[in-house]
Scaffold this active site. Structure first.
Site, PDB file in Angstrom:
ATOM      1  N   HIS A  88       0.841  -1.196   0.000  1.00  0.00           N
ATOM      2  CA  HIS A  88       0.000   0.000   0.000  1.00  0.00           C
ATOM      3  C   HIS A  88       0.873   1.241   0.000  1.00  0.00           C
ATOM      4  O   HIS A  88       1.818   1.355   0.782  1.00  0.00           O
ATOM      5  CB  HIS A  88      -0.917   0.031   1.222  1.00  0.00           C
ATOM      6  CG  HIS A  88      -1.801   1.246   1.250  1.00  0.00           C
ATOM      7  ND1 HIS A  88      -2.785   1.465   0.314  1.00  0.00           N
ATOM      8  CD2 HIS A  88      -1.810   2.335   2.069  1.00  0.00           C
ATOM      9  CE1 HIS A  88      -3.380   2.624   0.570  1.00  0.00           C
ATOM     10  NE2 HIS A  88      -2.797   3.172   1.622  1.00  0.00           N
ATOM     11  N   SER A  89       0.567   2.186  -0.889  1.00  0.00           N
ATOM     12  CA  SER A  89       1.284   3.446  -1.004  1.00  0.00           C
ATOM     13  C   SER A  89       2.768   3.166  -1.263  1.00  0.00           C
ATOM     14  O   SER A  89       3.083   2.485  -2.248  1.00  0.00           O
ATOM     15  CB  SER A  89       1.047   4.296   0.250  1.00  0.00           C
ATOM     16  OG  SER A  89       1.403   5.640   0.030  1.00  0.00           O
ATOM     17  N   MET A  90       3.678   3.641  -0.431  1.00  0.00           N
ATOM     18  CA  MET A  90       5.089   3.320  -0.635  1.00  0.00           C
ATOM     19  C   MET A  90       5.294   1.821  -0.787  1.00  0.00           C
ATOM     20  O   MET A  90       6.135   1.362  -1.573  1.00  0.00           O
ATOM     21  CB  MET A  90       5.928   3.838   0.542  1.00  0.00           C
ATOM     22  CG  MET A  90       7.389   3.423   0.489  1.00  0.00           C
ATOM     23  SD  MET A  90       8.318   3.802   2.017  1.00  0.00           S
ATOM     24  CE  MET A  90       7.702   2.515   3.124  1.00  0.00           C
ATOM     25  N   ALA A  92       3.496  -0.301  -2.269  1.00  0.00           N
ATOM     26  CA  ALA A  92       3.213  -0.744  -3.633  1.00  0.00           C
ATOM     27  C   ALA A  92       4.442  -0.571  -4.518  1.00  0.00           C
ATOM     28  O   ALA A  92       4.749  -1.435  -5.354  1.00  0.00           O
ATOM     29  CB  ALA A  92       2.031   0.036  -4.201  1.00  0.00           C
ATOM     30  N   SER A 116      -1.630  -0.881  -4.246  1.00  0.00           N
ATOM     31  CA  SER A 116      -2.708  -0.148  -3.585  1.00  0.00           C
ATOM     32  C   SER A 116      -2.281   1.284  -3.286  1.00  0.00           C
ATOM     33  O   SER A 116      -1.242   1.519  -2.659  1.00  0.00           O
ATOM     34  CB  SER A 116      -3.066  -0.882  -2.279  1.00  0.00           C
ATOM     35  OG  SER A 116      -3.986  -0.158  -1.508  1.00  0.00           O
TER      36      SER A 116
END
Length: 254
Positions: A88-90, A92, A116
């Site tokens: 998720h975020s970083m 990803a 994500s």
């Protein structure tokens, strides 16, 4: 199993697959702990990155290539059965570059990559870099992300402990420069928050160019941390995808 991943004490030696999770900037493994009760048939391993949680005293890593090298050694111990990667975020971005590193070394690939809340990696950043801001400005900017409780942001002693790690995380993804390469031989599922003002859904559609197999995009109610706000819907989508991919693989072998 390793200092770099945790199962939260819930090992599932007979599970058909594993899900390896990578957290967002400034977060730790606990970001995914609520998922445990929703994934009874999947063994979840969540990254324990240095500079946080029980690795608080380990120097944080602010260079993505260095982090990938270290993670790669650890991940090779976890890919002896069908597995999936999610970030998720970083996380990803880390998951994507980790998958590229696995491919470059001809190692077993994930059955699917879940990305994500992170823009397609070749897209330029549209937000100013934060990692070099003075402390007060940096903390104010973190408020805009919505992932850190105000009680923590306002507690000076706590933030003095956490700021080196959070700065390192932001430097890691803010200074990373995408290098073009071949599309991955694994399908990609992009997960987006309908009201995410940090990474709007339209910044994620070009993830389709990074899979030579199949791409799909799922949108969920919520902002940048929709994985919490829409937890049950997110996990239901993930479980359905994992199940279908495992069935497809079994039919292909049969």
């Amino acid at each position: 199993m390793t200092a770099w991943f945790t199962t939260f004490g819930v090992a599932k030696p007979h599970a058909a697959s594993r899900l390896l999770c990578l957290p967002s900037s400034g977060s730790g493994s606990t970001q995914f702990r609520p998922w445990l009760e929703h994934l009874p048939d999947i063994e979840m391993h969540v990254a324990l990155l240095p500079g946080r949680e029980r690795r608080l005293m380990d120097p944080p890593i602010d260079n993505l290539a260095e982090l990938i090298d270290k993670l790669l050694h650890q991940v090779t111990r976890l890919i002896d059965r069908p597995y999936f990667l999610l970030g998720h975020s970083m996380g990803a971005l880390i998951a994507f570059e980790l998958t590229r590193a696995l491919a470059a070394r001809d190692l077993p690939m994930p059955r699917r990559l879940f990305v994500s809340g992170y823009r397609s990696p070749e897209r330029p950043r549209r937000r100013p870099d934060l990692h070099q801001l003075p402390d007060d400005q940096f903390i104010d900017a973190l408020r805009g992300y919505g992932g850190t409780p105000e009680a923590i942001l306002a507690h000076r002693e706590t933030m003095e402990l956490l700021l080196p790690m959070i700065r390192a995380d932001f430097k890691l993804h803010e200074t990373h420069r995408f290098q073009p390469g071949a599309a991955l031989s694994v399908p990609i599922s992009a997960l987006a928050g309908e009201n995410d003002c940090i990474v709007p859904p339209d910044e994620m559609v070009d993830w389709k160019n990074h899979s030579a197999r199949h791409f799909e995009m799922h949108r969920f109610p919520g902002g940048h941390f929709f994985i919490h706000d829409a937890l049950e819907r997110v996990v239901a989508t993930l479980k359905r995808r994992v199940h279908d991919d495992l069935v497809e693989s079994a039919l292909a072998v049969g």
